[in-house]
Design a protein around this motif. Sequence first.
Motif, short mmCIF file in Angstrom:
data_model
loop_
_atom_site.label_atom_id
_atom_site.label_comp_id
_atom_site.label_asym_id
_atom_site.label_seq_id
_atom_site.Cartn_x
_atom_site.Cartn_y
_atom_site.Cartn_z
N UNK A 132 1.00 -1.34 -0.34
CA UNK A 132 -0.35 0.27 -0.15
C UNK A 132 0.91 1.10 -0.10
N UNK A 133 0.74 2.69 -1.38
CA UNK A 133 1.48 2.99 -0.66
C UNK A 133 1.45 3.66 0.84
N UNK A 134 2.47 4.52 0.82
CA UNK A 134 3.11 5.21 2.10
C UNK A 134 2.31 4.54 3.21
N UNK A 135 2.83 3.04 3.41
CA UNK A 135 3.07 2.02 4.26
C UNK A 135 4.78 1.64 3.71
N UNK A 136 4.78 1.01 5.15
CA UNK A 136 6.56 0.49 5.12
C UNK A 136 6.45 -0.47 6.71
N UNK A 137 5.55 -1.28 5.91
CA UNK A 137 5.05 -2.86 7.42
C UNK A 137 5.53 -4.02 6.72
N UNK A 138 6.14 -4.54 7.46
CA UNK A 138 6.55 -5.95 7.27
C UNK A 138 6.25 -6.95 8.57
N UNK A 139 5.66 -7.83 7.85
CA UNK A 139 5.31 -8.98 8.88
C UNK A 139 5.95 -10.36 8.54
N UNK A 140 6.06 -11.40 9.37
CA UNK A 140 6.74 -11.95 10.20
C UNK A 140 5.33 -13.35 10.57
N UNK A 141 5.98 -14.22 10.21
CA UNK A 141 4.34 -15.69 10.07
C UNK A 141 4.69 -16.55 10.65
N UNK A 142 4.66 -17.30 11.51
CA UNK A 142 5.65 -18.63 11.85
C UNK A 142 4.60 -19.27 12.42
N UNK A 143 5.07 -20.84 11.82
CA UNK A 143 3.28 -21.64 12.41
C UNK A 143 3.83 -21.94 13.52
N UNK A 144 2.22 -21.96 13.80
CA UNK A 144 2.32 -22.79 15.62
C UNK A 144 1.48 -24.27 15.59
N UNK A 145 2.51 -25.11 15.93
CA UNK A 145 2.81 -26.60 16.05
C UNK A 145 1.78 -26.99 17.47
#
Length: 145
Positions: A132-145
């Motif tokens: 999305x323009x105007x955003x600098x966002x990162x997401x990290x997802x890790x599998x739940x065992x």
Amino acid sequence: MNFKIQGFFTTLIIGTVSVLTISDAISQKVNAEAAPSCNNATIKGSYGGTLTGTVSEIPVASVGLYKFNGTGNFQIISSNSANGTISTNNQGSGTYSVKQDCTVQIGFSNGSDTYSGIIVDSGKEIFLLATVQGSAVTVTLKKVN
């Protein structure tokens, strides 16, 4: 002596062909293992996630539980911070699409939040970047065992 030379060359040729055949088999196995093969089911299940960055110069952060159904839909429940204002039990949903090369596109049902990313370690982790323009966002997802 001529038979010894012929025997030597025969052994040399057979040995060379054997080495080349083994080398080719190893190369094919390495290439087959290196080529990713993903689909929507690759990320089926629950993932814990963190989001950090800025949206229109406002700092944002979030932690949440994402649940992917394996067929292209997901749900999330999260706690969020926007410029220090905290909200909890935020619920959302959306769709996702996984390509064979293990890239993924995610869109929230609100229509404005979209992410692009990569699935790693056979679906154990997902790295995303907001598109999305105007955003600098990162997401990290890790599998739940």
